[in-house]
Structure formats: C-alpha cells, structure tokens
Design a protein around this motif. Structure first.
Motif: not given
Length: 300
Positions: A9-10, A47-52, A66-70, A75-78
């Motif tokens: 969800v996050a 939770r991830l321990g990083v600034r997004l 953040g760019a890598r996670l995005y 892909q997940l949302l698609s």
C-alpha cells in the motif's frame, strides 16, 4: 526482506506522489488525505531505512534510492492494473470513479445530457466532474480524463482523442436584433454591443483571408454560461459554440447573424494520461464519450 501488505500500500502511495510530484496531487488521485499520504511515505522510508524523497517548502524531489524503487513500483502497479482490468471485463459492469475536467461550455451542453445516458448504461460508474475554463494539470490534480478545446498547448505526456469540430456562431436575442439594424458584414459589428469572453478574438473568413474584427461592448467575462445568459437577455451580440446554443436557436430564443461569413471553428478533444494499461472504468468512459460526441458533431 519480504514485503508486507502495508508495504505494498505504501509503495502505491509513494508511486503516486512521484507521478504527481506532490503529496496533495497524490492524495486527490487516491481519494485520501494529504496527511495520510505523508504518513505512508514516512513509514515506508523508516521500514526501508533510506530517504526516498527530499522535501522542502517549495519543492519535492526523488532521491537515487527513491528513483530505483519507483521503477519497481511502476512495474508492480502495471501488473495490478492489468489484473484488475481483466477482472473488470469478465461478465461485470465497470465500476468506480472517473475524475473528469471540462470547460464550462462543454459541461453545460452537451456533456450534461450525455451523463444521463452514461449512468443508464454503466450504473456502477461514478463521474467526479470539475468544471472550469482554466486548463488543469491532469497529473498534479489527479484527473483521469479532460475535455479540451483547441488551440491549446500540446502535451506529449497526454494521449489526445479528437471528438469533432465545433463551429462558433454570432448570435443575438430577437429583442436586441429588433432594436438595432442587424450587421450585414463583419465590420458592422464595430457598431454593435459585442459581449465576449476575456482574451477572445472574433475572426471571420473574408475574400482577402481571415480577418480579426476589433469588437467592443459592455461585458467581458471568463464564464461562457454567463455570456450565454446575457445574450439571451438581449444585452448584446455574442460569439458562442453552436452546441451550447443549438436548442436556443431552434426554439427561437436566439438568432444567428453573419452566417455567410464563417467564424472560427474549434477542435474538441479528450485527453488522458499515457498508461500501458488504462483502467476499465476510464476506457469505457472515453469510448462512450467519443461515440456520442462524434454523433453530435456529425449532426451539427
């Protein structure tokens, strides 16, 4: 590290923030509060321990992490959208909310009359309509679809579906026309009370080519509904979209003038965000409106 349901969800919320480039835009698109968006993103970072995201009072930017996670979230949302779309097409009617932006003239007519037919065909579909003659930022404000009247700046991030050509007509109430000698040529308008939209130009096709007539009058407005009402009251002449005054003309409340001199024509289109998998509810709205608008403009 395995992802929990809260993480998924996050991540969805985070992706929408990146796409809208704002917390408020993401909140509008998701239908939740801005504070809820901020809480979800902060919890994901913890939770991830990083600034997004880098946040200041003036801007929002995405960090390298953040760019890598995005990229992964997209892909997940698609995949999720595709699965939802497939389910939505298996023997069920489309449902959910379609957020739509439209100029005042289109919203008054013909869109208002079409929404009834849309509700009859798709009773589980809800339209959230925002009416304004100001062009909206679809991504930032979370709109699924927007009606546009060209000419307008082209946006490569949007897909445009042309609905038809709207012709403009010079018209006036019989009361006004009976008081003043009707204009015989466009230049005669310089001696009439011409009501107009702010910033508009009255262009006509003459033998020498397109000519802009410098009209003037007692009313300049930024709302076409007010312009129509003032024209119906006999205040002066106006340049209005045919579809907006069609019924008024047929029922004799308004009369067209200078029909031998074609006025401007406007392209009406429907625009939506480029997405690999368009939600079923949005696609059926677009297809329905395309079908009905094209019928209308062929008839007009």
């Amino acid at each position: 590290m395995s992802a929990s349901l809260d993480d998924l969800v996050a991540m969805t919320v985070f992706a929408r923030v990146v796409e809208a480039n704002s917390f408020s835009g993401a909140a509008a698109r998701l239908g939740i509060s801005k504070s809820a968006v901020s809480t979800r993103v902060t919890a994901l970072e913890r939770r991830l321990g990083v600034r997004l995201l880098q946040r200041t009072t003036r801007r929002l930017s995405v960090t390298q992490e953040g760019a890598r996670l995005y990229e992964r979230c997209v892909q997940l949302l698609s995949v999720a959208d595709e699965a939802s779309d497939l389910l939505g097409n298996v023997g069920t009617l489309p449902e959910g909310t379609v957020r739509v932006a439209a100029p005042v003239g289109i919203a008054l007519h013909p869109l208002a009359s079409m929404l009834r037919a849309l509700a009859e065909r798709y009773p589980r579909l809800q339209v959230e309509l925002s009416v304004s003659d100001q062009q909206v930022d679809m991504l930032a404000e979370g709109f699924d679809v927007a009606f546009r009247i060209r000419p307008h700046p082209q946006d490569r991030s949007l897909i445009e579906r042309r609905l038809g050509t709207e012709r403009m007509v010079i018209c006036g109430a019989p009361e006004y026309v009976s008081r003043r000698a009707p204009p015989q040529v466009p230049h005669d308008l310089m001696h009439h009370n011409c009501l107009r939209m702010k910033g508009s130009k009255w262009t006509f096709r003459m033998e020498e080519g397109p000519v802009v007539i410098p009209v003037s009058g007692t009313l300049v407005v930024d709302d076409i509904a007010v312009l129509r009402e003032a024209t119906l009251e006999g205040v002066g002449l106006a340049r209005l979209p045919w579809s907006l005054v069609d019924v008024d003309l047929r029922e004799g409340r308004l009369r067209t003038l200078l029909e031998a001199y074609a006025s401007d024509v406007l392209d009406i289109s429907l625009v939506y965000l480029q997405r690999k998998h368009l939600p079923h509810r949005v696609r059926v709205f677009i297809d329905f409106m395309t079908e009905h608008f094209r019928k209308l403009f062929r008839g007009g």
